[in-house]
Enzyme design. Sequence first.
Site, PDB file in Angstrom:
ATOM      1  N   ASP A   1       0.852  -1.207   0.000  1.00  0.00           N
ATOM      2  CA  ASP A   1       0.000   0.000   0.000  1.00  0.00           C
ATOM      3  C   ASP A   1       0.880   1.247   0.000  1.00  0.00           C
ATOM      4  O   ASP A   1       2.079   1.162   0.213  1.00  0.00           O
ATOM      5  CB  ASP A   1      -0.894   0.009   1.250  1.00  0.00           C
ATOM      6  CG  ASP A   1      -0.060  -0.068   2.521  1.00  0.00           C
ATOM      7  OD1 ASP A   1       0.245  -1.195   2.954  1.00  0.00           O
ATOM      8  OD2 ASP A   1       0.343   0.991   3.052  1.00  0.00           O
TER       9      ASP A   1
ATOM     10  N   ASP B   1       0.647   3.693   2.240  1.00  0.00           N
ATOM     11  CA  ASP B   1       0.528   4.292   3.562  1.00  0.00           C
ATOM     12  C   ASP B   1      -0.512   5.426   3.501  1.00  0.00           C
ATOM     13  O   ASP B   1      -1.517   5.285   2.794  1.00  0.00           O
ATOM     14  CB  ASP B   1       1.904   4.746   4.080  1.00  0.00           C
ATOM     15  CG  ASP B   1       1.915   4.890   5.596  1.00  0.00           C
ATOM     16  OD1 ASP B   1       1.330   4.028   6.278  1.00  0.00           O
ATOM     17  OD2 ASP B   1       2.482   5.865   6.106  1.00  0.00           O
TER      18      ASP B   1
END
Length: 290
Positions: free
Chosen positions: A207, A209
């Site tokens: 991902d 973040d």
Amino acid sequence: MDVTLGIIGGSGLYELPGLQGEWETIESPWGEPSDQVLRGTLDGTRMVFLPRHGRGHGLDPTGINYRANIDVMKRAGVTDLVSLSACGSLREDLPPGMFVIVDQFIDRTFARPKSFFGNGCVAHVSMAHPVSRDLGDRVEAAAKVVGVPVRRGGTYLAMEGPQFSSLAESQLYRAWGADVIGMTNMPEAKLAREAEIAYATVAMVTDFDSWHPEHGEVDIMSIIATMTQNADAARNLVATLAAATPPTREPCSTGSDMALETAIITTPEARDPALLAKLDAVAGRVLSRS
Ligand SMILES: CSC[C@H]1O[C@H](OP(=O)(O)O)[C@H](O)[C@@H]1O
Ligand SMILES: Nc1ncnc2[nH]cnc12
């Protein structure tokens, strides 16, 4: 030295198909490790596997007993340890699916014991080069054979968790020059260094973040979806690494096998016998000669 390859599997990696062996309980004076270890051989290489959060993922990053985990790896004879970890990306050019072979850490954890040493036997190991260059070379070569997108080098910021970062924290860590973020590689890397085990991390991006304007907040369901894809590639990487691991190797060029050589400052008379007894595996090499 004879090589035994250890693998610590992170989120989504709770077993290692292909590793022929048995789940074994290894007792540690440092308490309960995350689980039993799966010890056996893969393509002729001696291997030990430990799921970091336990099978079933019952342990959160703060609740993991990192000292017991590294201690049981040492007791099992592990010389070369690869951490497989999910992580968030702090850079546009490290998208989900990218594998980063980390070479530096920033430790922002604060609620975990961080050393095997302490009152009664004080030691200060160097963390200037926290990972093994030679093991990193072998991991990088395996990743290239498997064909996963891989980046050699990067700084992993270890946060306490279990919550993900705020937008302001994520921006701060980017400004510090960190590349990826996770919750588990510290104090694991410090303890591996103290135990004189060559360590390398494969940080698998799941991902962006909290900082990325075009990607929403981090959420665990999308992390798990990406992690499931990363996990297959990670298992292929481990199989390829095992096949390419030599039965013996030269001393680690970044000093992992000798990190304790001059690190213990407490004089033999001032050492606490109870602590020395607990250090039998991790520091036996240096303690047995003084
Ligand atoms: C499942 S997302 C958060 C969780 O995943 C990472 O753990 P690991 O390094 O064991 O794969 C991260 O550090 C968090 O603990
Ligand atoms: N964004 C993130 N922050 C901390 N740990 C993570 N593990 C996976 N993604 C993460």
